[in-house]
Scaffold this motif. Structure first.
Motif, PDB file in Angstrom:
ATOM      1  N   ILE A   1      46.947 -13.376 -44.195  1.00 15.20           N
ATOM      2  CA  ILE A   1      45.505 -13.125 -44.240  1.00 15.20           C
ATOM      3  C   ILE A   1      44.967 -13.416 -45.638  1.00 15.20           C
ATOM      4  O   ILE A   1      43.970 -14.122 -45.806  1.00 15.20           O
ATOM      5  N   TRP A   2      45.637 -12.902 -46.632  1.00 13.72           N
ATOM      6  CA  TRP A   2      45.144 -12.987 -48.012  1.00 13.72           C
ATOM      7  C   TRP A   2      45.162 -14.421 -48.560  1.00 13.72           C
ATOM      8  O   TRP A   2      44.221 -14.856 -49.197  1.00 13.72           O
ATOM      9  N   HIS A   3      46.291 -15.146 -48.320  1.00 16.27           N
ATOM     10  CA  HIS A   3      46.426 -16.468 -48.945  1.00 16.27           C
ATOM     11  C   HIS A   3      45.949 -17.617 -48.087  1.00 16.27           C
ATOM     12  O   HIS A   3      45.593 -18.678 -48.599  1.00 16.27           O
ATOM     13  N   VAL A   4      45.968 -17.435 -46.763  1.00 18.99           N
ATOM     14  CA  VAL A   4      45.635 -18.576 -45.902  1.00 18.99           C
ATOM     15  C   VAL A   4      44.285 -18.399 -45.204  1.00 18.99           C
ATOM     16  O   VAL A   4      43.409 -19.261 -45.297  1.00 18.99           O
ATOM     17  N   ILE A   5      44.124 -17.259 -44.544  1.00 22.26           N
ATOM     18  CA  ILE A   5      42.936 -17.108 -43.694  1.00 22.26           C
ATOM     19  C   ILE A   5      41.662 -16.827 -44.506  1.00 22.26           C
ATOM     20  O   ILE A   5      40.667 -17.544 -44.393  1.00 22.26           O
ATOM     21  N   LEU A   6      41.727 -15.775 -45.331  1.00 19.64           N
ATOM     22  CA  LEU A   6      40.510 -15.357 -46.043  1.00 19.64           C
ATOM     23  C   LEU A   6      39.864 -16.457 -46.883  1.00 19.64           C
ATOM     24  O   LEU A   6      38.653 -16.668 -46.790  1.00 19.64           O
ATOM     25  N   PRO A   7      40.634 -17.174 -47.719  1.00 20.09           N
ATOM     26  CA  PRO A   7      39.962 -18.194 -48.548  1.00 20.09           C
ATOM     27  C   PRO A   7      39.192 -19.203 -47.712  1.00 20.09           C
ATOM     28  O   PRO A   7      38.064 -19.578 -48.062  1.00 20.09           O
ATOM     29  N   GLN A   8      39.779 -19.604 -46.592  1.00 24.46           N
ATOM     30  CA  GLN A   8      39.093 -20.599 -45.752  1.00 24.46           C
ATOM     31  C   GLN A   8      37.887 -19.969 -45.043  1.00 24.46           C
ATOM     32  O   GLN A   8      36.836 -20.594 -44.915  1.00 24.46           O
ATOM     33  N   ALA A   9      38.098 -18.728 -44.581  1.00 22.52           N
ATOM     34  CA  ALA A   9      37.003 -18.071 -43.857  1.00 22.52           C
ATOM     35  C   ALA A   9      35.808 -17.874 -44.779  1.00 22.52           C
ATOM     36  O   ALA A   9      34.663 -18.140 -44.405  1.00 22.52           O
ATOM     37  N   ILE A  10      36.078 -17.433 -46.005  1.00 24.48           N
ATOM     38  CA  ILE A  10      34.984 -17.232 -46.961  1.00 24.48           C
ATOM     39  C   ILE A  10      34.292 -18.555 -47.226  1.00 24.48           C
ATOM     40  O   ILE A  10      33.065 -18.663 -47.196  1.00 24.48           O
ATOM     41  N   SER A  11      35.115 -19.594 -47.460  1.00 20.56           N
ATOM     42  CA  SER A  11      34.540 -20.900 -47.763  1.00 20.56           C
ATOM     43  C   SER A  11      33.606 -21.368 -46.658  1.00 20.56           C
ATOM     44  O   SER A  11      32.488 -21.825 -46.919  1.00 20.56           O
ATOM     45  N   SER A  12      34.030 -21.223 -45.389  1.00 18.31           N
ATOM     46  CA  SER A  12      33.170 -21.784 -44.354  1.00 18.31           C
ATOM     47  C   SER A  12      32.005 -20.864 -44.009  1.00 18.31           C
ATOM     48  O   SER A  12      31.066 -21.288 -43.340  1.00 18.31           O
ATOM     49  N   SER A  13      32.027 -19.603 -44.475  1.00 19.57           N
ATOM     50  CA  SER A  13      30.854 -18.774 -44.160  1.00 19.57           C
ATOM     51  C   SER A  13      29.853 -18.696 -45.320  1.00 19.57           C
ATOM     52  O   SER A  13      28.837 -18.013 -45.203  1.00 19.57           O
ATOM     53  N   VAL A  14      30.123 -19.401 -46.414  1.00 23.32           N
ATOM     54  CA  VAL A  14      29.204 -19.335 -47.550  1.00 23.32           C
ATOM     55  C   VAL A  14      27.765 -19.763 -47.199  1.00 23.32           C
ATOM     56  O   VAL A  14      26.817 -19.063 -47.550  1.00 23.32           O
ATOM     57  N   PRO A  15      27.573 -20.885 -46.474  1.00 27.19           N
ATOM     58  CA  PRO A  15      26.177 -21.253 -46.177  1.00 27.19           C
ATOM     59  C   PRO A  15      25.434 -20.144 -45.434  1.00 27.19           C
ATOM     60  O   PRO A  15      24.275 -19.840 -45.749  1.00 27.19           O
ATOM     61  N   ALA A  16      26.121 -19.518 -44.478  1.00 30.47           N
ATOM     62  CA  ALA A  16      25.473 -18.443 -43.730  1.00 30.47           C
ATOM     63  C   ALA A  16      25.210 -17.245 -44.640  1.00 30.47           C
ATOM     64  O   ALA A  16      24.176 -16.581 -44.523  1.00 30.47           O
ATOM     65  N   PHE A  17      26.129 -16.989 -45.576  1.00 24.15           N
ATOM     66  CA  PHE A  17      25.944 -15.897 -46.534  1.00 24.15           C
ATOM     67  C   PHE A  17      24.685 -16.103 -47.366  1.00 24.15           C
ATOM     68  O   PHE A  17      23.877 -15.198 -47.541  1.00 24.15           O
ATOM     69  N   VAL A  18      24.541 -17.317 -47.883  1.00 23.36           N
ATOM     70  CA  VAL A  18      23.378 -17.615 -48.733  1.00 23.36           C
ATOM     71  C   VAL A  18      22.093 -17.446 -47.925  1.00 23.36           C
ATOM     72  O   VAL A  18      21.114 -16.849 -48.398  1.00 23.36           O
ATOM     73  N   ALA A  19      22.127 -17.945 -46.684  1.00 21.65           N
ATOM     74  CA  ALA A  19      20.943 -17.795 -45.831  1.00 21.65           C
ATOM     75  C   ALA A  19      20.629 -16.312 -45.623  1.00 21.65           C
ATOM     76  O   ALA A  19      19.468 -15.898 -45.676  1.00 21.65           O
ATOM     77  N   ASN A  20      21.668 -15.509 -45.427  1.00 16.31           N
ATOM     78  CA  ASN A  20      21.458 -14.068 -45.242  1.00 16.31           C
ATOM     79  C   ASN A  20      20.871 -13.411 -46.481  1.00 16.31           C
ATOM     80  O   ASN A  20      20.021 -12.535 -46.388  1.00 16.31           O
ATOM     81  N   ILE A  21      21.364 -13.829 -47.651  1.00 16.76           N
ATOM     82  CA  ILE A  21      20.874 -13.225 -48.895  1.00 16.76           C
ATOM     83  C   ILE A  21      19.378 -13.491 -49.056  1.00 16.76           C
ATOM     84  O   ILE A  21      18.593 -12.591 -49.364  1.00 16.76           O
TER      85      ILE A  21
END
Lengths: 285, 219
Positions: free
Chosen positions: B131-151
């Motif tokens: 989770i820490w080394h493989v999943i999370l970094p990719q998940a965060i990366s691909s949800s950044v645009p949605a995060f910015v829109a939310n902010i």
């Protein structure tokens, strides 16, 4: 980097366009936005701005109908003009805007006549007397503004004469501002603020209708009047309203209005103090 | 436009902008944390909790912030819980933002193929390491645009705070218009101040989006 610069440029351009539009609005505001009496009659409807949450002056009852002292008067105006009424619910702070943009023809929303407001809108003859009053919780009744501590807050509604008066004369008193009557009322009931400053008619009505409150200051500031307001320069409607108010005085219309709408709350004791008939304010006793 | 009027209102607008920023950023920071936790609970189907989180997300995503604020500020005192207006603002924004952030982040988590987890574990990584080394970094990366829109969305939502008597930008403008009727100046300043707050967010957001776009292939 180029892309970012391009983006900033595009956004700046958008901002400039927005500013230009606003400036355009400023010029457009000089155009005639009001409707004359003939135009209103022709259209068949008059737009009247009233309160929808201020019992017993202007409110919506349990059947969804507008009621109250102001509304009773509004109905008579429409009847005498021979038109339908389109009620527009206003907040204290946007009453002037509604007139200046021509979205309403007349404001009948417990609008106190003041010099500042008279520069922005035209007031017809008055139909009610008013001063400011302050209501507090029974456990700590404020009888003088000097009792207000440095950390105490007074509740006011944004855009009311109570706000203007306190801002001007007591700039050091902290105000807790709300944008609607309903919000101020709920907050006050929940214990926000030590007291609530508003038109004395309203605070008296509030203390009568709700238990646990006392009007510690019944009259504050100058004695003012409440009058219909029209868009600045709308002579035709202003003159018609003034004639109408004078004519209504003959039949004691506002006394009937008081008895139909306000007597239930205030009893008959306040009738002569509050009602202004025929636009003539009785000299202070 | 009267520049003297604008100058005399500036301090009030600055104060209001600071309040908007303070409540906005606190609410956003908490909502990111809350959203993150909720997304993980939802994605990994933590027993019982994931149902509660599901109800929370649907409840807060499908009701307007205004109603949530009314409930917090005017409703709770009726049952004996009195919360300060500023705390209500932060709380309301956090609860609303948390629900949105959770869904954005969950979509990021779900965009990662299960084969990656399987591969990582077959290479001997523990579940947490995966989770820490493989999943999370990719998940965060691909949800950044949605995060910015939310902010950006959440910062704009602060404009309903006037309902609970917070002197934010919107209420300051409305209040000044009510007091002195300088409508054009007040509205123009309102637009400019919101732009000042939001433009940097949108610009920095798009830079961050580019920097963090390492998930996925083919770039």
């Amino acid at each position: 980097m180029k892309k970012i610069i391009r983006k900033i440029a595009a956004i700046t351009l958008a901002a400039v366009v927005a500013a230009a539009l606003l400036a355009g609005y400023a010029f457009a505001a000089d155009d005639v936005v009001y409707r004359t009496v003939d135009e209103i009659k022709e259209s068949g409807t008059i737009n009247i701005g009233v309160f929808s949450d201020k019992s017993p002056f202007g409110y919506v009852d349990e059947y969804g109908e507008y009621q109250g002292y102001d509304v009773y008067f509004a109905q008579r105006l429409a009847q005498d003009l021979g038109v339908e009424i389109n009620y527009i619910s206003t907040e204290a702070a946007n009453r002037i805007e509604y007139l200046q943009t021509g979205k309403v023809d007349v404001i009948l929303a417990n609008f106190t006549v003041t010099e500042e407001r008279a520069q922005e809108v035209d007031f017809a003859l008055p139909y009610m007397n008013v001063a400011l009053g302050i209501v507090s919780h029974d456990d700590r009744v404020i009888r003088d503004l000097s009792e207000i501590g440095a950390d105490d807050r007074i509740i006011v509604i944004s855009g009311t004469t109570a706000e203007t008066y306190l801002v001007k004369n007591y700039p050091d008193i902290l105000l807790q501002k709300f944008d609607t009557y309903a919000a101020a009322k709920s907050a006050f009931e929940n214990g926000t603020g030590v007291c609530w400053a508003n038109d004395n008619t309203e605070v008296i009505a509030f203390a009568i209708e709700n238990e646990g409150y006392t009007v510690g200051i019944e009259s504050l500031g100058s004695a003012d009047t409440i009058a219909p307001a029209v868009t600045k320069g709308n002579e035709s409607l202003l003159n018609w309203l003034n004639d109408e108010i004078k004519a209504l005085g003959e039949e004691k219309f506002f006394h009937a209005d008081y008895e139909a709408t306000l007597a239930e709350t205030y009893g008959l004791d306040y009738e002569d103090t509050l009602v202004v008939e025929g636009g003539v304010v009785a000299a202070a006793e | 436009m009267n520049w003297e009027v604008i100058q005399s209102y500036l301090p009030l607008y600055e104060k209001a902008a600071l309040l908007t920023l303070k409540i906005g950023w606190l609410g956003i920071a908490f909502s990111i944390v809350l959203g993150f936790v909720c997304a993980i609970i939802r994605h990994y189907k933590v027993p019982v909790l994931h149902r509660i989180v599901g109800i929370y997300i649907e409840l807060f995503r499908n009701t307007p912030l205004l109603i949530q604020l009314f409930f917090l500020y005017f409703g709770l005192p009726k049952i004996g819980i009195s919360i300060d207006a500023e705390v209500c603002g932060v709380l309301g924004l956090t609860l609303l933002g948390g629900a949105y952030m959770a869904e954005s982040f969950r979509s990021g988590l779900e965009s990662i193929e299960p084969i990656q987890t399987e591969s990582a574990m077959s290479l001997g990584m523990s579940r947490l390491q995966t989770i820490w080394h493989v999943i999370l970094p990719q998940a965060i990366s691909s949800s950044v645009p949605a995060f910015v829109a939310n902010i950006i969305f959440l910062l704009k939502e602060t404009s309903v705070f006037s309902a609970i008597s917070l002197m934010d930008l919107m209420f300051t403008a409305k209040d000044l218009i009510g007091l002195y009727s300088k409508t054009i100046e007040c509205l123009a300043m309102l637009v400019v101040f919101y732009l000042l707050i939001l433009l940097p967010v949108s610009i920095i957001g798009s830079i961050v989006e580019k920097k963090l776009r390492f998930a996925g292939f083919g770039e």
